[in-house]
Design an enzyme around this catalytic site. Sequence first.
Site, PDB file in Angstrom:
ATOM      1  N   TYR A  94      -4.881   9.235  -1.699  1.00 60.73           N
ATOM      2  CA  TYR A  94      -3.515   9.508  -1.254  1.00 60.73           C
ATOM      3  C   TYR A  94      -2.491   9.619  -2.386  1.00 60.73           C
ATOM      4  O   TYR A  94      -1.705  10.571  -2.432  1.00 60.73           O
ATOM      5  CB  TYR A  94      -3.075   8.427  -0.258  1.00 60.73           C
ATOM      6  CG  TYR A  94      -3.921   8.390   0.982  1.00 60.73           C
ATOM      7  CD1 TYR A  94      -3.726   9.296   2.024  1.00 60.73           C
ATOM      8  CD2 TYR A  94      -4.943   7.451   1.117  1.00 60.73           C
ATOM      9  CE1 TYR A  94      -4.521   9.278   3.158  1.00 60.73           C
ATOM     10  CE2 TYR A  94      -5.741   7.410   2.249  1.00 60.73           C
ATOM     11  CZ  TYR A  94      -5.526   8.329   3.270  1.00 60.73           C
ATOM     12  OH  TYR A  94      -6.313   8.300   4.388  1.00 60.73           O
ATOM     13  N   ARG A 127      -7.017  12.758  11.096  1.00 66.32           N
ATOM     14  CA  ARG A 127      -8.302  13.363  11.479  1.00 66.32           C
ATOM     15  C   ARG A 127      -9.263  12.330  12.055  1.00 66.32           C
ATOM     16  O   ARG A 127     -10.091  12.629  12.910  1.00 66.32           O
ATOM     17  CB  ARG A 127      -8.958  14.056  10.284  1.00 66.32           C
ATOM     18  CG  ARG A 127      -9.453  13.099   9.222  1.00 66.32           C
ATOM     19  CD  ARG A 127     -10.347  13.728   8.167  1.00 66.32           C
ATOM     20  NE  ARG A 127     -10.764  12.699   7.215  1.00 66.32           N
ATOM     21  CZ  ARG A 127     -11.863  11.960   7.339  1.00 66.32           C
ATOM     22  NH1 ARG A 127     -12.661  12.125   8.382  1.00 66.32           N
ATOM     23  NH2 ARG A 127     -12.152  11.036   6.449  1.00 66.32           N
ATOM     24  N   GLU A 167       0.836  -1.199   0.000  1.00 66.63           N
ATOM     25  CA  GLU A 167       0.000   0.000   0.000  1.00 66.63           C
ATOM     26  C   GLU A 167       0.871   1.249   0.000  1.00 66.63           C
ATOM     27  O   GLU A 167       0.600   2.214  -0.728  1.00 66.63           O
ATOM     28  CB  GLU A 167      -0.943   0.018   1.206  1.00 66.63           C
ATOM     29  CG  GLU A 167      -1.876   1.225   1.176  1.00 66.63           C
ATOM     30  CD  GLU A 167      -2.738   1.362   2.411  1.00 66.63           C
ATOM     31  OE1 GLU A 167      -3.963   1.484   2.262  1.00 66.63           O
ATOM     32  OE2 GLU A 167      -2.178   1.352   3.537  1.00 66.63           O
ATOM     33  N   ASP A 202      -9.437   4.838  13.595  1.00 68.02           N
ATOM     34  CA  ASP A 202     -10.036   3.584  14.059  1.00 68.02           C
ATOM     35  C   ASP A 202      -8.967   2.861  14.880  1.00 68.02           C
ATOM     36  O   ASP A 202      -8.052   2.251  14.325  1.00 68.02           O
ATOM     37  CB  ASP A 202     -10.453   2.760  12.836  1.00 68.02           C
ATOM     38  CG  ASP A 202     -11.048   1.396  13.185  1.00 68.02           C
ATOM     39  OD1 ASP A 202     -10.934   0.970  14.345  1.00 68.02           O
ATOM     40  OD2 ASP A 202     -11.606   0.748  12.284  1.00 68.02           O
ATOM     41  N   CYS A 226      -8.020   9.871   5.808  1.00 66.11           N
ATOM     42  CA  CYS A 226      -8.049   9.852   7.282  1.00 66.11           C
ATOM     43  C   CYS A 226      -6.736  10.380   7.858  1.00 66.11           C
ATOM     44  O   CYS A 226      -6.731  11.156   8.799  1.00 66.11           O
ATOM     45  CB  CYS A 226      -8.306   8.439   7.791  1.00 66.11           C
ATOM     46  SG  CYS A 226      -9.960   7.823   7.426  1.00 66.11           S
ATOM     47  N   TRP A 281      -8.364  -2.107  -0.703  1.00 66.43           N
ATOM     48  CA  TRP A 281      -9.238  -1.026  -1.149  1.00 66.43           C
ATOM     49  C   TRP A 281     -10.402  -1.501  -2.009  1.00 66.43           C
ATOM     50  O   TRP A 281     -11.205  -0.683  -2.466  1.00 66.43           O
ATOM     51  CB  TRP A 281      -8.412   0.014  -1.914  1.00 66.43           C
ATOM     52  CG  TRP A 281      -7.569   0.869  -1.008  1.00 66.43           C
ATOM     53  CD1 TRP A 281      -6.342   0.548  -0.481  1.00 66.43           C
ATOM     54  CD2 TRP A 281      -7.895   2.168  -0.508  1.00 66.43           C
ATOM     55  NE1 TRP A 281      -5.882   1.575   0.306  1.00 66.43           N
ATOM     56  CE2 TRP A 281      -6.816   2.574   0.312  1.00 66.43           C
ATOM     57  CE3 TRP A 281      -8.990   3.019  -0.680  1.00 66.43           C
ATOM     58  CZ2 TRP A 281      -6.805   3.809   0.964  1.00 66.43           C
ATOM     59  CZ3 TRP A 281      -8.984   4.245  -0.035  1.00 66.43           C
ATOM     60  CH2 TRP A 281      -7.902   4.626   0.776  1.00 66.43           C
TER      61      TRP A 281
END
Length: 275
Positions: free
Chosen positions: A105, A177, A60, A180, A157, A82
């Site tokens: 991203y 921001r 990733e 999890d 995120c 994804w």
Amino acid sequence: MRQYLDLVEHVLKNGTKKTDPQGVGNIGVCGYQMRFNLDDGFPLITTRSMKGSWKAMVYELLWFLSGSTKVADLNKHGVKLWDIWATPEICKQMGLPPGELGPIYGKQWRAFDGGGDKPIDQISLVIDGLKKNPDSRRWIVSSWNPVDVEKVFVAPCHCFFQFFHSNGNLSLHLFQRSADVPIGVPFNIAEYTLLLMMVAQATGLKPKEFIHTLSDTHIYLDQIEPVKQLLTREPRKLPRVKINPDVKNIFDFKFEDFELLDYDPHPPIKIPVAL
């Protein structure tokens, strides 16, 4: 990794109930920070095994650095992270071609469009800047582009990160921001620490510290009982990561250039993912 267990304990103790887009419900706190000194080892949690996530983490990160936003470029390596956000239904809803995630991203890191004459390759800019003037306070990469957040199904995120240099040591400070705690945060800690190590090698500096600032920091209600098991387990010695020292260009790294060593975690714990 005591820092992570302290985070879990803090949210369980102080979190208040909130709603969420998934409709699951969560408990959350606003604002938390962790620090990881790389001299202590590579910060991959040991209270549950993440051996199965190592491949996905590395691929990733390389995918982000390539600038790609297509799931096919992950799928060819057997990584499906994804896929759930690139279904035909979601692509149609967002007006995107099949398998396309939109300006997430990779697009923001490598071709940030802020309305200027041309898009900005933020990664190249930072690498070049750290080589020429490492003490500057401007070496920031932003994944959050207000122009693009409505064009993607999952808004970034982990929003932006900044590099800090002192006496040949390089640190990375990430602002997230939305965090999890059980699923995403361990992944983010490891992935951005690896990015720090790669950037340090590409700029001739020593990776020193990863600092992780979390804003909306949450545990979903159906994750509470599983994560309580983490608090009954004693953290083990952190692993090491070996990087091929011959790679000097940040964009030349391949999966085979990374090796996870001496990782001896506790057994896995099944934790639900909120979709």
